[in-house]
Design a protein around this motif. Structure first.
Motif, PDB file in Angstrom:
ATOM      1  N   SER A   1       0.880  -1.118  -0.137  1.00 46.57           N
ATOM      2  CA  SER A   1       0.007  -0.014  -0.003  1.00 46.57           C
ATOM      3  C   SER A   1       0.864   1.294  -0.126  1.00 46.57           C
ATOM      4  O   SER A   1       0.452   2.134   0.623  1.00 46.57           O
ATOM      5  CB  SER A   1      -1.001  -0.026   1.144  1.00 46.57           C
ATOM      6  OG  SER A   1      -1.765  -1.100   1.412  1.00 46.57           O
TER       7      SER A   1
ATOM      8  N   ARG B   1      -1.324  -5.158  -7.029  1.00 54.71           N
ATOM      9  CA  ARG B   1      -2.612  -4.834  -6.320  1.00 54.71           C
ATOM     10  C   ARG B   1      -1.933  -4.796  -4.461  1.00 54.71           C
ATOM     11  O   ARG B   1      -2.516  -3.948  -3.891  1.00 54.71           O
ATOM     12  CB  ARG B   1      -3.468  -6.038  -6.145  1.00 54.71           C
ATOM     13  CG  ARG B   1      -4.694  -5.665  -5.434  1.00 54.71           C
ATOM     14  CD  ARG B   1      -5.692  -6.568  -5.836  1.00 54.71           C
ATOM     15  NE  ARG B   1      -7.018  -6.380  -4.939  1.00 54.71           N
ATOM     16  CZ  ARG B   1      -7.730  -7.474  -4.308  1.00 54.71           C
ATOM     17  NH1 ARG B   1      -7.169  -8.606  -4.498  1.00 54.71           N
ATOM     18  NH2 ARG B   1      -8.769  -7.226  -3.408  1.00 54.71           N
TER      19      ARG B   1
ATOM     20  N   ARG C   1      -1.994   1.525  -2.804  1.00 59.54           N
ATOM     21  CA  ARG C   1      -3.086   1.750  -1.738  1.00 59.54           C
ATOM     22  C   ARG C   1      -4.449   1.387  -2.357  1.00 59.54           C
ATOM     23  O   ARG C   1      -4.808   1.464  -3.247  1.00 59.54           O
ATOM     24  CB  ARG C   1      -2.923   3.352  -1.305  1.00 59.54           C
ATOM     25  CG  ARG C   1      -3.210   4.171  -2.608  1.00 59.54           C
ATOM     26  CD  ARG C   1      -3.373   5.577  -1.917  1.00 59.54           C
ATOM     27  NE  ARG C   1      -3.723   6.615  -2.963  1.00 59.54           N
ATOM     28  CZ  ARG C   1      -4.860   6.848  -3.571  1.00 59.54           C
ATOM     29  NH1 ARG C   1      -5.913   5.980  -3.117  1.00 59.54           N
ATOM     30  NH2 ARG C   1      -4.976   7.635  -4.734  1.00 59.54           N
ATOM     31  N   PRO C   2      -5.414   1.188  -1.121  1.00 53.22           N
ATOM     32  CA  PRO C   2      -6.626   1.104  -1.474  1.00 53.22           C
ATOM     33  C   PRO C   2      -7.313   2.532  -2.208  1.00 53.22           C
ATOM     34  O   PRO C   2      -6.864   3.532  -1.733  1.00 53.22           O
ATOM     35  CB  PRO C   2      -7.489   0.962  -0.292  1.00 53.22           C
ATOM     36  CG  PRO C   2      -6.453   0.265   0.645  1.00 53.22           C
ATOM     37  CD  PRO C   2      -5.117   0.976   0.301  1.00 53.22           C
TER      38      PRO C   2
ATOM     39  N   SER D   1      -7.637  -0.299  -7.311  1.00 48.54           N
ATOM     40  CA  SER D   1      -7.306  -0.857  -6.349  1.00 48.54           C
ATOM     41  C   SER D   1      -8.239  -1.083  -4.999  1.00 48.54           C
ATOM     42  O   SER D   1      -8.637  -0.189  -4.682  1.00 48.54           O
ATOM     43  CB  SER D   1      -5.868  -0.874  -5.829  1.00 48.54           C
ATOM     44  OG  SER D   1      -5.451  -1.784  -4.788  1.00 48.54           O
ATOM     45  N   ARG D   2      -8.645  -2.469  -4.670  1.00 49.88           N
ATOM     46  CA  ARG D   2      -9.606  -2.440  -3.558  1.00 49.88           C
ATOM     47  C   ARG D   2      -8.930  -3.237  -2.537  1.00 49.88           C
ATOM     48  O   ARG D   2      -7.572  -3.550  -2.564  1.00 49.88           O
ATOM     49  CB  ARG D   2     -10.467  -3.571  -3.936  1.00 49.88           C
ATOM     50  CG  ARG D   2     -11.512  -2.923  -5.128  1.00 49.88           C
ATOM     51  CD  ARG D   2     -12.734  -4.097  -5.575  1.00 49.88           C
ATOM     52  NE  ARG D   2     -13.439  -3.618  -6.528  1.00 49.88           N
ATOM     53  CZ  ARG D   2     -14.107  -4.409  -7.031  1.00 49.88           C
ATOM     54  NH1 ARG D   2     -14.439  -5.608  -7.282  1.00 49.88           N
ATOM     55  NH2 ARG D   2     -15.362  -3.895  -7.832  1.00 49.88           N
ATOM     56  N   ASN D   3      -9.358  -3.228  -1.271  1.00 49.18           N
ATOM     57  CA  ASN D   3      -8.958  -3.613  -0.186  1.00 49.18           C
ATOM     58  C   ASN D   3      -8.600  -5.162  -0.438  1.00 49.18           C
ATOM     59  O   ASN D   3      -9.404  -5.716  -0.884  1.00 49.18           O
ATOM     60  CB  ASN D   3      -9.696  -3.568   1.021  1.00 49.18           C
ATOM     61  CG  ASN D   3      -9.881  -1.987   1.739  1.00 49.18           C
ATOM     62  OD1 ASN D   3      -8.819  -1.345   1.524  1.00 49.18           O
ATOM     63  ND2 ASN D   3     -10.987  -1.381   1.997  1.00 49.18           N
TER      64      ASN D   3
END
Length: 223
Positions: free
Chosen positions: A114, A141, A145-146, A220-222
């Motif tokens: 991240s 990914r 970062r998210p 990007s997702r968590n």
């Protein structure tokens, strides 16, 4: 795809070490697609950029001159010694805002989780085996970062008759000897990027003199 003749990392390194600044001659078709990608990015939200396969640093120079904010930083990765040398020389005027890392060819980014706002790779995924692309997407990914952005450009088969003809010729040359086209071949990576867990993925096709490129941007997702 499993039976494709692809360059292994050693072959790719040797080819691009020899090509050197000749890579910049590909700007005639790369710049239009790259420009369309860069125009779609919210640069005000980008402070840290990571580029995989940075080549001569030409793309990084365009970004830092024309798109990125004045305090944005960039780190580029490439396995070819000639490319990293050229990139360091070209980007030296940006001082500590840039860093060039020579890799061992593995799809690994020496960056914390991240830690970047934008992961970028232009005309690199199209020379990689599909399993390696999956590994690199997972790395992208991880380091984003998210809410960070992934941006890719590369050759693609194209949706028009002319583009399909040009792509077909390119693919036949690649099957004959991948070195004749620098190891690159037309791909469609939308499903792979979505499958890697990126959201809001959009794809656009850009054609230059019949040669088609795809632009892919996602979020990007968590994890």
């Amino acid at each position: 795809m499993g039976t494709e003749r692809l360059l292994d990392p050693r072959q790719a390194k040797r080819f691009y070490d020899r090509l050197g600044s000749g890579q910049d001659r590909q700007a005639w078709y790369e710049d239009r697609a790259n420009g369309a990608l860069f125009d779609s990015i919210n640069w005000s939200a980008v402070n840290r950029i990571a580029e995989f396969g940075c080549g001569t640093g030409r793309v990084a120079g365009i970004i830092l001159d024309r798109y990125a904010t004045a305090d944005a930083t960039w780190v580029g990765f490439d396995q070819a010694a000639t490319m990293t040398k050229l990139a360091r020389r070209r980007l030296g005027r940006f001082g500590e805002r840039t860093q060039v890392v020579q890799t061992d060819g593995r799809p690994v980014l020496d960056l914390p989780d991240s830690s970047v706002d934008l992961f970028l790779s232009t005309y690199v995924f199209d020379l990689l085996p599909l399993p390696t692309i999956d590994q690199l997407l997972a790395e992208a990914r991880r380091v984003l970062r998210p809410g960070g952005t992934i941006g890719l450009t590369g050759l693609t088969p194209g949706s028009t008759a002319v583009a399909r003809i040009v792509s077909g010729v390119w693919q036949r040359i690649h099957r004959l000897n991948p070195l004749l086209v620098g190891g690159c071949r037309p791909l469609e990576l939308l499903d792979q990027v979505k499958g890697a867990g990126f959201g809001d993925v959009v794809r656009k096709e850009v054609r230059t003199l019949g040669l088609a490129s795809e632009i892919i941007r996602g979020e990007s997702r968590n994890l």
